[in-house]
Design an enzyme around this catalytic site. Structure first.
Site, PDB file in Angstrom:
ATOM      1  N   ARG A 234       0.809  -1.214   0.072  1.00 31.80           N
ATOM      2  CA  ARG A 234       0.074   0.080  -0.086  1.00 31.80           C
ATOM      3  C   ARG A 234       1.114   1.369   0.033  1.00 31.80           C
ATOM      4  O   ARG A 234       1.818   1.424   0.960  1.00 31.80           O
ATOM      5  CB  ARG A 234      -0.873  -0.078   1.394  1.00 31.80           C
ATOM      6  CG  ARG A 234      -1.608  -1.197   1.389  1.00 31.80           C
ATOM      7  CD  ARG A 234      -3.200  -1.188   0.731  1.00 31.80           C
ATOM      8  NE  ARG A 234      -3.970  -2.261   0.742  1.00 31.80           N
ATOM      9  CZ  ARG A 234      -4.840  -2.595   1.520  1.00 31.80           C
ATOM     10  NH1 ARG A 234      -5.228  -1.658   2.262  1.00 31.80           N
ATOM     11  NH2 ARG A 234      -5.593  -3.629   1.411  1.00 31.80           N
ATOM     12  N   ARG A 242      -0.107   2.526  12.899  1.00 29.20           N
ATOM     13  CA  ARG A 242      -0.632   1.537  12.437  1.00 29.20           C
ATOM     14  C   ARG A 242      -0.672   1.425  10.853  1.00 29.20           C
ATOM     15  O   ARG A 242      -1.252   0.087  10.502  1.00 29.20           O
ATOM     16  CB  ARG A 242      -1.999   1.427  13.014  1.00 29.20           C
ATOM     17  CG  ARG A 242      -3.045   2.365  12.447  1.00 29.20           C
ATOM     18  CD  ARG A 242      -4.234   2.019  13.147  1.00 29.20           C
ATOM     19  NE  ARG A 242      -5.330   2.605  12.418  1.00 29.20           N
ATOM     20  CZ  ARG A 242      -6.706   2.552  12.653  1.00 29.20           C
ATOM     21  NH1 ARG A 242      -6.908   1.541  13.258  1.00 29.20           N
ATOM     22  NH2 ARG A 242      -7.670   3.400  11.899  1.00 29.20           N
ATOM     23  N   ARG A 436      -0.812  -5.963  12.619  1.00 26.78           N
ATOM     24  CA  ARG A 436      -1.792  -5.444  13.480  1.00 26.78           C
ATOM     25  C   ARG A 436      -2.172  -6.670  14.437  1.00 26.78           C
ATOM     26  O   ARG A 436      -2.310  -5.984  15.750  1.00 26.78           O
ATOM     27  CB  ARG A 436      -2.921  -4.989  12.383  1.00 26.78           C
ATOM     28  CG  ARG A 436      -2.695  -3.522  12.051  1.00 26.78           C
ATOM     29  CD  ARG A 436      -3.655  -2.755  11.689  1.00 26.78           C
ATOM     30  NE  ARG A 436      -3.648  -1.834  10.902  1.00 26.78           N
ATOM     31  CZ  ARG A 436      -4.618  -1.002  10.231  1.00 26.78           C
ATOM     32  NH1 ARG A 436      -5.800  -1.285  10.420  1.00 26.78           N
ATOM     33  NH2 ARG A 436      -4.245  -0.154   9.428  1.00 26.78           N
TER      34      ARG A 436
HETATM   35  O1  4AD Z   1      -9.235  -3.340   5.066  1.00 22.51           O
HETATM   36  P1  4AD Z   1      -8.246  -3.895   4.146  1.00 22.51           P
HETATM   37  O2  4AD Z   1      -7.735  -2.666   3.235  1.00 22.51           O
HETATM   38  O3  4AD Z   1      -9.189  -4.979   3.374  1.00 22.51           O
HETATM   39  C1  4AD Z   1      -8.847  -5.614   2.217  1.00 22.51           C
HETATM   40  O4  4AD Z   1      -7.720  -5.545   1.847  1.00 22.51           O
HETATM   41  C2  4AD Z   1      -9.785  -6.430   1.733  1.00 22.51           C
HETATM   42  N1  4AD Z   1      -9.328  -7.083   0.414  1.00 22.51           N
HETATM   43  C3  4AD Z   1      -9.971  -7.630   2.813  1.00 22.51           C
HETATM   44  C4  4AD Z   1     -11.054  -8.352   2.354  1.00 22.51           C
HETATM   45  O5  4AD Z   1     -11.035  -9.733   2.237  1.00 22.51           O
HETATM   46  N2  4AD Z   1     -12.265  -8.043   2.039  1.00 22.51           N
HETATM   47  O6  4AD Z   1      -7.112  -4.569   4.634  1.00 22.51           O
HETATM   48  C5  4AD Z   1      -7.360  -5.657   5.550  1.00 22.51           C
HETATM   49  C6  4AD Z   1      -6.457  -5.486   6.808  1.00 22.51           C
HETATM   50  C7  4AD Z   1      -6.866  -4.363   7.799  1.00 22.51           C
HETATM   51  O7  4AD Z   1      -8.243  -4.600   8.650  1.00 22.51           O
HETATM   52  C8  4AD Z   1      -5.625  -4.331   8.465  1.00 22.51           C
HETATM   53  O8  4AD Z   1      -5.646  -5.117   9.477  1.00 22.51           O
HETATM   54  C9  4AD Z   1      -4.576  -4.450   7.442  1.00 22.51           C
HETATM   55  O9  4AD Z   1      -5.169  -5.411   6.412  1.00 22.51           O
HETATM   56  N3  4AD Z   1      -4.064  -3.498   6.778  1.00 22.51           N
HETATM   57  C10 4AD Z   1      -2.858  -2.705   7.033  1.00 22.51           C
HETATM   58  N4  4AD Z   1      -1.957  -3.090   7.918  1.00 22.51           N
HETATM   59  C11 4AD Z   1      -0.665  -2.443   7.968  1.00 22.51           C
HETATM   60  N5  4AD Z   1      -0.579  -1.474   6.992  1.00 22.51           N
HETATM   61  C12 4AD Z   1      -1.506  -0.957   6.333  1.00 22.51           C
HETATM   62  N6  4AD Z   1      -1.283   0.213   5.562  1.00 22.51           N
HETATM   63  C13 4AD Z   1      -2.830  -1.544   6.377  1.00 22.51           C
HETATM   64  N7  4AD Z   1      -4.081  -1.565   5.427  1.00 22.51           N
HETATM   65  C14 4AD Z   1      -4.696  -2.440   5.732  1.00 22.51           C
END
Ligand code: 4AD
Length: 462
Positions: A234, A242, A436
């Site tokens: 990302r 976080r 996390r």
């Molecule tokens: O909420 P996110 O962006 O969801 C998805 O990627 C979906 N495709 C998931 C799905 O199956 N619907 O990311 C999922 C999780 C978040 O809840 C968080 O724990 C972690 O990934 N996350 C990060 N951890 C660290 N740094 C970041 N920049 C993060 N972005 C998301």
């Protein structure tokens, strides 16, 4: 060759036996005719003593050993000896080693910071008369290969390893199949803003922001329950406690029969299994972390609380907050809702479901009864998000429409949409952020502590 011993194997029963150990010089003190070395293997330490005698230990040898720099790697050959009193400050306190020889295998350069300073307890750091230097996070990360040697860091990465192992175990036992999806992909998979673009043989490519499209396409390929543990990228510009630019995603996707509750049932069993497993398998590691960073152990229920989003908004309103009932939750509101839920239900871990449709990704299934809402959920630990998930749209026409509403260029996702044209079962899944989970399970304050070599907007090395 001769056996190399582990400190953990030493005991008074071996008294008098000659053993050979490889380890680091954790500390060394020379005192005239004697030298005391604390030898370390990961988080275990044992005292090695050298006394000048007529036979094996010369004055020169004591002097040489006293001068070996901290963190050097040495081979110590010595005799196991039971001291009159337990050795203070060593994990192996019942025995010490009377050195017969010490050989330096790899000499350490002067250290950028003192490891014992990096292992200070919180209470020591707050002491007013503190003599030591507090090591900044930047210095630690700049020298991460040294920083990782502290007992707490060793413990954190054992816990990280256990989380992955428990995740795998639980899912394999539920007939899930492990897959590996491509990380070089053609377009954004979680919205355009935070994507790393790259040159892919002359055309534009991206680093995968999630395995989202590919785990769904696996479902379309008749793999009915899949999971993946893999890197997620990302291009987050935000510098927070976080967010990372690269983290490890624990993802799963499964076909469902009637309701996305089936996904929540798996989630519930999975996390209770993981938390129980961490408590029993990693008790010593958790205690080590507790000692430096004390925090209340995670409270969770045998059956995870499922709170409707609307209900959550009511709880916030009752507490005097003003959430947007059809908007997203801010970090601050999430944290406050976490506190309210903890008070009311006595749990640090809960599921918030049926989010407003507008704040969820285009691939999320709208609630069939009320399209202002969606069949989606987030999961929180100590008021912070660790999971997001949903039932997905499995109809190509509807998916196209949803993508258009979100103004996503269709050409970039056409092959994903096509996957749903030839029969696709209803399905759902979720994504968990590994760093996390470890951070929040242990009650740590920064995600950089739970990433081996963290990648944030400012850090690409080491
Ligand atoms: O909420 P996110 O962006 O969801 C998805 O990627 C979906 N495709 C998931 C799905 O199956 N619907 O990311 C999922 C999780 C978040 O809840 C968080 O724990 C972690 O990934 N996350 C990060 N951890 C660290 N740094 C970041 N920049 C993060 N972005 C998301």
């Amino acid at each position: 060759g001769e056996k190399y011993w582990q400190i953990s194997e030493l005991s008074p029963a071996l008294s008098g036996q000659k053993v050979l150990l490889r380890g680091r010089v954790h500390n060394v003190r020379g005192k005239g005719k004697s030298s005391f070395v604390v030898l370390r293997q990961q988080s275990s330490t044992v005292q090695v003593v050298l006394f000048v005698d007529d036979k094996t230990v010369s004055k020169g040898m004591v002097k040489y050993v006293s001068g070996i720099p901290k963190e050097s790697i040495v081979d110590v050959s010595g005799e196991v000896h039971v001291p009159q009193e337990p050795v203070q400050g060593c994990t192996c306190s019942q025995v010490e080693l009377k050195a017969l020889s010490v050989k330096c295998i790899s000499r350490a350069a002067p250290l950028p910071f003192d490891l014992s300073d990096a292992a200070r307890k919180e209470e020591d750091l707050q002491r007013e008369d503190a003599q030591f230097v507090t090591v900044t996070q930047d210095t630690r990360l700049e020298n991460r290969w040294i920083d990782l040697r502290t007992p707490v860091n060793q413990a954190i990465f054992w816990i990280q390893s256990a989380v992955c192992q428990l995740f795998r175990e639980a899912l394999l036992a539920e007939s899930f199949q492990e897959i590996h999806t491509p990380k070089l992909i053609a377009g954004a998979s979680e919205g355009g803003a935070a994507v790393f673009k790259l040159d892919y043989m002359g055309r534009e490519g991206c680093l995968a922001q999630s395995p989202q499209f590919y785990k769904q396409m696996a479902i379309c390929s008749d793999m009915s329950r899949v999971f993946e543990i893999g890197p997620v990228f990302r291009a987050e510009k935000s510098f927070t406690h976080r967010h990372l630019c690269e983290f490890t995603g624990l993802d799963l996707e499964m076909a469902i029969n009637e309701h996305y509750n089936e996904v929540l049932d798996v989630l519930d069993r999975l996390f209770v299994y993981m938390f129980n497993g961490l408590k029993s398998r990693c008790a010593a590691d958790l205690a080590t972390i507790q000692e430096q960073f004390p925090v209340e152990p995670l409270q969770y229920l045998p059956k995870t609380l499922r709170l409707p989003f609307e209900e959550g908004m009511k709880l916030l309103q009752e507490a005097g907050f003003e959430p947007d009932p059809l908007g997203d939750l801010t970090t601050e509101l999430e944290r406050n809702l976490g506190k309210i839920v903890k008070q009311k239900y006595n749990t640090d871990f809960y599921i918030l479901y049926r989010y407003p449709l507008a704040v969820r990704p285009f691939y999320t299934m709208p609630d069939p009864e009320d399209s202002r809402y969606s069949n989606s959920f987030d999961v929180f630990i100590r008021g912070e998000e660790i999971i997001s998930g949903a039932q997905r749209v499995h109809d190509a026409a509807m998916l196209t429409e949803r993508a258009q509403v979100h103004e996503i260029p269709l050409d970039s996702i056409q092959s994903y949409i096509n996957a749903f044209k030839f029969g696709a079962p209803p399905h759902g899944g979720f994504g968990v952020g590994l760093e996390r989970v470890v951070m929040l399970f242990c009650g740590l304050d920064n995600i950089r502590k739970t990433s081996l070599f963290p990648r944030d907007p400012k850090r690409l090395t080491p």
